[in-house]
Design an enzyme around this catalytic site. Structure first.
Site, PDB file in Angstrom:
ATOM      1  N   GLY A 298       0.798  -1.216   0.000  1.00  0.00           N
ATOM      2  CA  GLY A 298       0.000   0.000   0.000  1.00  0.00           C
ATOM      3  C   GLY A 298       0.829   1.263   0.000  1.00  0.00           C
ATOM      4  O   GLY A 298       0.412   2.287   0.560  1.00  0.00           O
TER       5      GLY A 298
ATOM      6  N   HIS B 202      -6.255  10.876   2.208  1.00  0.00           N
ATOM      7  CA  HIS B 202      -6.923   9.920   3.078  1.00  0.00           C
ATOM      8  C   HIS B 202      -8.314   9.640   2.530  1.00  0.00           C
ATOM      9  O   HIS B 202      -8.772  10.307   1.593  1.00  0.00           O
ATOM     10  CB  HIS B 202      -6.999  10.448   4.511  1.00  0.00           C
ATOM     11  CG  HIS B 202      -5.744  10.208   5.300  1.00  0.00           C
ATOM     12  ND1 HIS B 202      -5.303   8.947   5.624  1.00  0.00           N
ATOM     13  CD2 HIS B 202      -4.836  11.076   5.831  1.00  0.00           C
ATOM     14  CE1 HIS B 202      -4.175   9.042   6.318  1.00  0.00           C
ATOM     15  NE2 HIS B 202      -3.880  10.323   6.453  1.00  0.00           N
TER      16      HIS B 202
ATOM     17  N   ASP C 123     -11.940   3.644   2.271  1.00  0.00           N
ATOM     18  CA  ASP C 123     -10.909   2.685   2.655  1.00  0.00           C
ATOM     19  C   ASP C 123     -11.388   1.239   2.608  1.00  0.00           C
ATOM     20  O   ASP C 123     -10.765   0.391   1.954  1.00  0.00           O
ATOM     21  CB  ASP C 123     -10.414   2.993   4.066  1.00  0.00           C
ATOM     22  CG  ASP C 123      -9.395   4.128   4.087  1.00  0.00           C
ATOM     23  OD1 ASP C 123      -8.987   4.589   3.000  1.00  0.00           O
ATOM     24  OD2 ASP C 123      -9.009   4.547   5.185  1.00  0.00           O
TER      25      ASP C 123
END
Length: 356
Positions: free
Chosen positions: A79, A122, A152
């Protein structure tokens, strides 16, 4: 199925947990000292079912250990921002040169290419750009943050689907490939039905103005007398009729609930009715009905709800209540074989099992 997970945050660990729940042998490569997470390693449920080994990717020995594990993996994923894995010496080219059938997953927010690919971000940034954040919230109010679920963790599910699809192809062709899983892509993909509605002219590109986004009083949440909430999803006429009867609105046939012109008056009447009793009293009123009404439960309450208890939707592992593996299988059920592993705890076991 052997999965090599390079330690990260959020969607990557969730993907690894999902695969471990379904039976994969997931080995997590942690950095020295751990260094990730907002909770103690022993309580980080995203690492349940996995084994951990520590490798310093800033040192040749750590890189070589990781490459040796990759050589024996079916699937590997990281990631990092684009280019970081290559700089560390564990990028897809070098890994796949040693294991041609390897499926190599790359979990990022912005993807491997594009003007924003190398910039920080984010969950909230990705769903803002892709559209979901704009669509969620009350009319005239700000966008509401849907936890990290739409960005996410949905991204982690997309990574898992991509890895499994690529692995199936690799088993047929003998050749691996790279899976570019970007949260901005998956968040946009989740909005497919709403783009369809928008194209058909039956969806307004604004918050709190549509049938399914809280504008309709029969599809939303209502405050009860004790300060709790009930969720209502009585869309179809048959369900709305039962909802209206149990709520005490009388004969619903004349209410024409699907006409937006009736919504302000309906909201006033529905909200007033719910405010007259407690949440638990309304649970009793709607029990066993097709009114599509449910109490809004907190995380601890959800784990105790009779339906979820009977289905074992939540389980206890090493004294910690947590969601059970999903989905369900008739012959080969998923399971949580162990709780979260401390960084490096399983090194000897992993070396024996994977490297002989």
């Amino acid at each position: 199925m052997r999965v090599l997970e390079i330690a990260g945050l959020g969607p990557g660990p969730f993907c690894g947990m999902l695969l471990a729940d379904l039976g994969a042998d997931v080995v997590r490569v942690d950095r020295p000292g751990g260094g990730f997470g907002f909770v103690p390693a022993g309580l980080d449920l995203l690492n349940r079912g996995k084994r951990s080994i520590v490798a310093d990717l800033g040192e040749p020995a750590g890189v070589e250990l990781t490459l040796a594990l990759a050589e024996r993996a079916d699937v590997m994923f990281e990631g990092f921002r684009p280019g970081v894995a290559e700089r560390l010496g564990i990028g897809p080219d070098v890994c796949m040169s040693r294991r041609p059938g390897l499926v190599y997953g790359r979990m990022t927010g912005w993807g491997q290419r594009g003007p924003l690919a190398r910039t920080a971000g984010h969950d909230i940034d990705y769903i803002a750009l892709a559209g979901p954040l704009h669509a969620i919230g009350p009319v005239g109010g700000p966008p509401q943050i849907p936890l990290g679920l739409v960005g996410d963790f949905a991204g982690g599910v997309y990574l898992a689907v991509g890895l499994l699809a690529a692995l199936r192809e690799a088993q047929a062709s003998g050749r691996g490939q790279v899976v570019d899983a970007a949260i901005v892509d998956s968040a946009a993909h989740l909005m497919t039905m709403f783009h369809s509605l928008l194209a058909a002219g039956v969806w307004r590109d604004e918050r709190g103005a549509n049938l399914g986004d809280g504008a309709a009083p029969f599809y939303g949440v209502h405050l009860t007398a004790d300060g709790e909430y009930m969720a209502v999803g009585a869309l179809e006429p048959a369900f709305f009729r039962e909802f209206a009867a149990r709520l005490g609105l009388g004969d619903a046939d004349h209410l024409n609930h699907l006409d937006p012109a009736t919504w302000p008056e309906l909201r006033t009447r529905i909200s007033a009715a719910f405010a007259s009793r407690t949440r638990d009293e309304w649970v009793e009123v709607f029990a066993g009905s097709d009114a599509c009404v449910a109490p809004v439960l907190g995380m601890r309450e959800a784990a105790r709800h009779p339906h979820l208890v009977e289905r074992e939707t939540f389980i206890d592992v090493e004294g910690v209540t947590q969601p059970a593996p999903a989905p369900r299988f008739s012959r080969t059920p998923g399971s949580v074989r162990r709780g979260p592993s401390l960084p490096g705890r399983d090194a000897e076991e992993i070396v024996r099992d994977w490297l002989g």
